[in-house]
Design a protein around this motif. Structure first.
Motif, mmCIF file in Angstrom:
data_model
loop_
_atom_site.group_PDB
_atom_site.id
_atom_site.type_symbol
_atom_site.label_atom_id
_atom_site.label_comp_id
_atom_site.label_asym_id
_atom_site.label_seq_id
_atom_site.Cartn_x
_atom_site.Cartn_y
_atom_site.Cartn_z
ATOM 1 N N ASN A 711 12.917 -13.337 -54.475
ATOM 2 C CA ASN A 711 11.757 -12.546 -54.921
ATOM 3 C C ASN A 711 11.971 -11.050 -54.733
ATOM 4 O OD1 ASN A 711 11.627 -13.044 -52.129
ATOM 5 N ND2 ASN A 711 9.424 -12.670 -52.068
ATOM 6 N N ALA A 712 13.111 -10.572 -55.203
ATOM 7 C CA ALA A 712 13.471 -9.175 -54.992
ATOM 8 C C ALA A 712 12.866 -8.241 -56.045
ATOM 9 C CB ALA A 712 14.995 -9.033 -54.945
ATOM 10 N N THR A 713 11.589 -8.395 -56.325
ATOM 11 C CA THR A 713 10.894 -7.429 -57.191
ATOM 12 C C THR A 713 9.509 -7.192 -56.606
ATOM 13 O OG1 THR A 713 9.643 -8.933 -58.614
ATOM 14 C CG2 THR A 713 11.938 -8.543 -59.222
ATOM 15 N N MET A 714 8.910 -6.104 -57.021
ATOM 16 C CA MET A 714 7.566 -5.797 -56.521
ATOM 17 C C MET A 714 6.515 -6.740 -57.107
ATOM 18 S SD MET A 714 7.823 -3.371 -54.331
ATOM 19 C CE MET A 714 6.209 -2.654 -54.137
ATOM 20 N N ALA A 715 6.868 -7.489 -58.130
ATOM 21 C CA ALA A 715 5.918 -8.457 -58.673
ATOM 22 C C ALA A 715 5.903 -9.708 -57.801
ATOM 23 C CB ALA A 715 6.286 -8.813 -60.101
ATOM 24 N N ASP A 716 7.034 -10.027 -57.224
ATOM 25 C CA ASP A 716 7.155 -11.293 -56.500
ATOM 26 C C ASP A 716 7.089 -11.124 -54.985
ATOM 27 O OD1 ASP A 716 7.551 -12.786 -58.893
ATOM 28 O OD2 ASP A 716 9.562 -11.936 -58.981
ATOM 29 N N TYR A 717 7.516 -9.970 -54.502
ATOM 30 C CA TYR A 717 7.388 -9.677 -53.075
ATOM 31 C C TYR A 717 6.060 -8.948 -52.934
ATOM 32 C CZ TYR A 717 8.343 -7.819 -48.426
ATOM 33 O OH TYR A 717 8.274 -7.500 -47.087
ATOM 34 N N MET A 718 5.146 -9.541 -52.219
ATOM 35 C CA MET A 718 3.794 -8.995 -52.220
ATOM 36 C C MET A 718 3.551 -8.049 -51.054
ATOM 37 S SD MET A 718 1.339 -11.926 -53.610
ATOM 38 C CE MET A 718 1.443 -13.007 -52.226
#
Ligand SMILES: Cc1cc2nc3c(=O)[nH]c(=O)nc-3n(C[C@H](O)[C@H](O)[C@H](O)COP(=O)(O)OP(=O)(O)OC[C@H]3O[C@@H](n4cnc5c(N)ncnc54)[C@H](O)[C@@H]3O)c2cc1C
Lengths: 792, 273
Positions: A711-718
């Motif tokens: 989850n290395a994106t700001m959409a997936d890492y909350m």
């Protein structure tokens, strides 16, 4: 020693006052200067080919197509750079037994985490460098990966460094008293839980980045660096790039957040410096968000099995726990990755009187991103263990958690004293803080409201934490173990010809307001208006030598140095004024930019004094040689750390159909000693609490079983967002530390250290009517639903 | 995270855009608000050689009432939908749903056509259009096709479009026998939903379209029928078992099924009157 009262009283108009920070307008108007704003002539850009595997042998690297691609200036493999950069090892002698292996800026032979830099491409733009990265062909032979810390020590586990024999990096046992006997005592109730703390990371608004500029004519390397410890980096660049320390200038202008992320040795940054040296031109590297997620240090990742014993009457007899933490494939250089576990062992239960204590810590290697010191190192783990068990025990013996704390917290008049683990404690106020907290939140009313709401199927919970925070570390933290990390800081204060102050300091500004409090201290102690103080920080060429900003040390250590320097300059100026006015210095003061008599009547404006000294020295006696500049350095002596304390509470509502948690309100009572600027301290606490809520409810680095970061994106890492954040009410108790005149302790990490435990306790309080509880963070909806399903 | 090189075309008419699309074939992609496409390009998961910007196509703009349907140009932005009096009056469910789609900055640029063309299974708009029984007007080299929303979404990021552009959406104007419900469950406001549902009740019949639960916006005929028969809620929710629920990091299929049930119950509880 306590400070002379007058510094903080009448002539001072600034220390302790809610002064707006001077740089706010500049930053809000877009006039900040971050690393990516540096655009130097002939500058080129770096991008990296990163390992797509968690663990893989590098069989071959083919860079031919990449070298021929448009705009490409150079392509470097690990071997290419190894000829120019000496490897580094993240061990320190005071962490006895800590093991790691030499690390190179780019992987050599084996890649050990997904995201490890393998090949560097330098091109005329970042986009072209990325294009060329796609033309680098690396033949990887995937190896089995040790991903899960729980199995990393198994005999069958893949060993990440065969030289070390297994994946154990460090272990430590700590024993006080006789825990087995204490737990076996009749009438003692023992609660036992397994805590799981997910991995998360710092997510700075400005990602890591550097522009390295090498000038061969002077063998000079200038590094624009988004970081917290310029002098430490100066040593590191010098040592590993074979350049004299004095030929390296590290400049940290505006820094967009750091949280402990920007205080380590990152291969991509070292490679950027090496490329600049080899190419003899400026090279820029700015980590993009994906690179940040897979290379910025991660934090937490603990599995803790813990027990606490309490008597029927509510006396804690002891804590026993086993902490297992995974740190990635290397111990981070130069601070090491054992500090977090060490803090957990040192700090758990530190607010409470306790005779028996047993703790085991194990730190293991794994094929994930490196783990190291992030805001509130170890604290959220330590506080959640002790206060999570404490509230669990309170439920078990049917006692209110506040009452149970009242029984066990160290008395405010019992200092100096030591904790069960031997930590030296002084100037703390646990009981006053807890009382102030329960008044602030109107605990009794809130409790009634909660009981009432439950009747309507609304599940609210209240949770507390009583905490300590390690601040103002002495040389015992790093320096003693051989790290090139200063524990002292310096400040210089200079009076210019116009009567204004120019001050510089070795602590740094990352957005928290360091420069603002330095100006307040200098203006307040010396006696000029705040707008007549110019502050310089973040430049090894122009500031005194010092540690920088980390471990909540800036205000307490750098601030004290500034106080002493301002006082020293004041003494000098008054000496000159005494001669010029033909009067004794004891009859003079400096207020509002002028030398005055003691009742404030102006005798000599500072500009007149300075002009006389600088332009018309002939008017002064020949034996008077005014300096009009003073430098002082300060370090903490007598104590390894200056502890602060706080009490916090969370009010949450759990939707038992969905598992969603809403934080309704958060309260924090914090004792950080002397408050220099309440606006800034409050925002430090609030920001810290928000990051703590992030760790408790949202943030987690997810890995697949084979070590892929999922989850290395700001959409997936909350990360926590403003709409979900509660009102955070803050109050202070001020117990100045006796270790300095200023009396300031740190405040930067308290919220992050305490909030997760308070949220955990509040959620478990909300779940208690269903007989459910949760011990894993982040407490996601799914995990809460599972906990409800498993309720007895 | 920089997009690979691409050419940028700015056609002035729909015909010109279609011609460009035909000429470049699979190498070209239309650009609407860019709120999904630009991040995909920066991540290099989309690498079109040519971008055809639809910004200047007046044929794809405007909101008008045509008999008992309302026509919304594909390039209409979420923010425009939220501000439009006709939309508020005639598509009341948009008023319930639009505030949940992303954030202001994204709603200022993101378009209804872009969302439909993307067919993200977690997006609100595809489910809304299915619940509303809307029609997608697509224009291609062979002319216009009117595609039922029920037939438009074929899978994850997969639609019935075939070298065509979405020109407009046609949505039946709300009638007095209709009631509308919408609920989605997100941990943070503006995120894609862990589960959500849009419900349109016409007299005693229901269209309930779920999003964030499977590979596309999903209706369950048995469930809609159970609602019509006024079965008890437990039996209604049993039909959720027909959905092939997604497993991901945020929720596994069991949790998703549970959350979909909660979303439905809450949507039904909050129906417009
Ligand atoms: C932070 C963030 C949060 C978000 N949250 C949500 C959310 O909660 N819910 C949600 O639904 N969306 C969300 N989105 C996505 C947003 O709604 C997008 O704007 C939308 O999905 C796509 O619309 P667009 O106009 O930006 O399309 P673009 O990104 O420009 O295009 C998307 C795709 O559609 C194609 N396309 C565009 N227009 C046409 C057309 N007329 N005909 C044929 N093909 C076309 C493009 O080629 C591309 O493949 C979020 C986005 C961001 C950045």
């Amino acid at each position: 020693m306590t400070g002379p009262a007058h510094i903080f009283d009448k002539p001072n108009r600034y220390i302790g006052k809610p002064e707006p920070r001077a740089d706010a307008a500049r930053l809000l108007q877009g006039r900040g200067s971050y690393v990516d704003d540096q655009k130097l002539p002939r500058m080129v850009h770096a991008a990296f080919v990163r390992s797509p595997h968690a663990h893989a042998k590098i069989l071959s690297i083919d860079t031919e197509d990449a070298r021929a691609a448009k705009g490409v200036i150079a392509v470097y493999s690990g071997e290419d750079l190894a000829a120019h950069v000496t490897p580094y090892v993240g061990t320190l002698t005071h962490l006895a037994g800590l093991r790691s292996m030499p690390q190179h800026p780019l992987a050599m032979e084996v890649a050990r985490w997904q995201g490890e830099p393998v090949v560097m491409v330098v091109a005329t733009s970042r986009a072209l460098a990325e294009d060329a990265c796609e033309l680098v062909y690396v033949d990887f032979d995937e190896l089995p990966a040790a991903v899960d810390s729980e199995t990393a020590l198994d005999l069958e586990a893949p060993v990440i460094h065969p030289e070390l024999g297994n994946n154990l990096a460090w272990e430590r046992d700590m024993v006080a008293g006789d825990i087995d006997a204490a737990f076996a005592t009749p009438g003692v109730h023992v609660v036992e839980r397994e805590f799981r703390f997910g991995r998360h990371t710092g997510v700075t608004l400005e990602s890591r980045g550097t522009v390295c500029d090498y000038d061969p004519s002077e063998n000079q390397l200038t590094v624009y660096y988004s970081g917290q410890a310029p002098h430490m980096m100066q040593v590191i660049f010098s040592k590993h790039l074979d350049l004299p320390e004095e030929n390296i200038r590290v400049i940290s202008n505006d820094v967009g957040g750091s949280f402990g992320i920007k205080i380590h040795t990152y291969g991509d940054e070292i490679a950027t410096a090496a490329a600049a040296k080899l190419l003899k031109r400026p090279v820029k590297f700015i980590a993009d968000r994906f690179e940040s997620f897979v290379t910025d240090i991660h934090a937490r990742d603990h599995i803790v099995k813990a027990k606490m014993g309490v008597t029927e009457a509510g006396t804690i007899v002891g804590i026993d726990f086993d902490d297992l933490t995974g740190i990635g494939p290397f111990s981070m250089y130069p601070r090491t990755s054992a500090i977090e576990c060490n803090q957990v062992l040192n700090l758990t239960g530190a607010p409470y009187v306790m005779e028996n204590y047993r703790a085991k810590g194990r730190v293991v290697f794994q094929n994930k991103t490196l783990m190291c010191q992030y805001r509130a190192v170890g604290h959220p783990i330590a506080m959640a263990i002790a206060d999570g068990l404490l509230e669990d025990a309170a439920r078990k013996i049917g006692m209110d958690p506040v009452a149970l704390r009242e029984i066990n917290l160290m008395a405010d008049d019992s200092y100096p004293r030591s904790s069960a683990t031997g930590m030296k404690l002084d100037d703390l106020s646990h009981k006053r803080a807890l009382r102030k907290l329960t008044e602030l939140m109107d605990y009794d009313a809130l409790r009634d409201e909660r009981t009432e709401a439950r009747k309507n199927g609304i599940y609210r919970g209240i949770g507390f934490v009583s905490m300590v925070e390690v601040t103002n570390p002495s040389p015992m933290f790093y320096g003693i173990g051989g790290a090139p990390i200063a524990s002292q800081d310096g400040a210089t204060v200079r009076l210019d010809a116009g009567g204004a102050l120019h001050v510089s300091s070795s602590i740094t500004e990352q957005g928290q307001g360091t420069n603002a409090i330095l100006a307040q201290i200098a203006a307040g102690v010396f006696g000029v208006d705040l707008n007549r103080v110019k502050v310089t920080t973040g430049d090894t060429a122009t500031t005194p030598y010092g540690g920088g900003t980390w471990a909540s040390r800036g205000a307490g250590i750098g601030g004290e140095a500034m106080l002493q320097a301002a006082q020293a300059l004041k003494d000098q100026v008054l000496e000159v004024a005494g001669v010029m006015l033909q009067t004794g210095v004891e009859t003079l003061d400096i207020q509002g930019g002028a030398v005055t008599d003691l009742n404030g009547t102006i005798r000599l404006p500072l500009a007149d004094l300075a002009r006389t000294v600088y332009y018309r020295g002939n008017e002064l006696p020949n034996d008077l040689n005014p300096e009009l500049v003073a430098t002082r350095h300060y370090r903490v002596t007598d104590f390894p750390f200056v502890f602060t304390n706080g009490a916090m509470a969370a009010h949450v509502e759990v939707d038992i159909e969905t598992g969603f948690v809403k934080v309704l309100h958060f309260w924090a009572v914090e004792d950080c000693g002397r408050v220099i600027n309440p606006l800034l301290v409050d925002e430090q606490i609030r920001g810290g609490v928000v990051q703590g809520i992030g760790g408790a409810l949202y943030e987690e680095c997810h890995y697949s079983p084979d070590g892929q970061f999922l989850n290395a994106t700001m959409a997936d890492y909350m990360v926590p967002m403003a709409s979900e954040m509660p009102d955070i009410t803050i109050a202070h108790i001020e117990t100045p530390t006796k270790t300095s005149v200023l009396g300031a302790k740190g405040a930067g990490e308290a919220g992050t250290g305490g909030a997760p435990a308070a949220i955990l306790n509040a959620v478990n309080d909300a779940l208690s009517p269903m007989g459910a509880s949760i011990w894993q963070m982040p407490m996601t909806p799914e995990r809460i639903l599972t906990a409800l399903d498993q309720a007895d | 995270m920089k997009a690979p090189d691409f050419d940028y075309l700015l056609p002035a008419s729909l015909d010109a855009a279609l011609a460009m699309l035909a000429e470049h074939g699979g190498e070209a992609m239309p650009l609407a608000g860019g709120q999904s496409l630009m991040p995909m390009m920066n991540f290099r998961v989309a690498a079109p050689e040519v971008l055809i910007d639809l910004a200047n196509l007046s044929e794809l703009r405007g909101i008008s009432i045509e008999g008992d349907t309302i026509r919304i140009g594909a390039m209409t932005r979420y923010a425009e939908l939220m501000a439009d009096a006709d939309v508020q009056k005639h598509i009341p469910i948009f008023g319930l749903a639009l505030p949940h789609i992303a954030h202001d900055a994204i709603r200022n640029r993101g378009t209804i056509g872009g969302s439909i063309a993307l067919a993200d299974p977690a997006a609100e708009m595809p489910a809304l259009l299915r619940a509303l029984n809307a029609i997608v007007e697509a224009e291609g080299p062979d002319g216009t096709r009117m595609i039922n929303a029920d037939d438009f979404f074929l899978g994850m990021f997969e639609t019935a479009l075939d070298g065509e552009l979405i020109k407009a959406l046609h949505i039946p104007v709300a009638t007095s026998e209709q009631r509308f419900g919408f609920h989605e469950l997100t941990q943070r406001h503006g995120d894609y939903a862990l589960a959500g549902v849009a419900v349109v009740q016409t007299s005693n019949t229901y269209r309930a379209a779920f999003f964030g639960v499977a590979d596309r916006a999903t209706r369950v005929p048995d469930l809609e029928q159970a609602l019509e028969q006024q079965d008890d809620m437990a039996s209604v929710l049993e039909h959720l078992g027909n959905i092939d629920f997604t497993d991901d990091l945020k929720a596994n299929h069991t949790t998703r099924q549970r959350l979909a049930g909660v979303a439905l119950k809450r949507a039904l509880k909050g129906m417009t009157v």
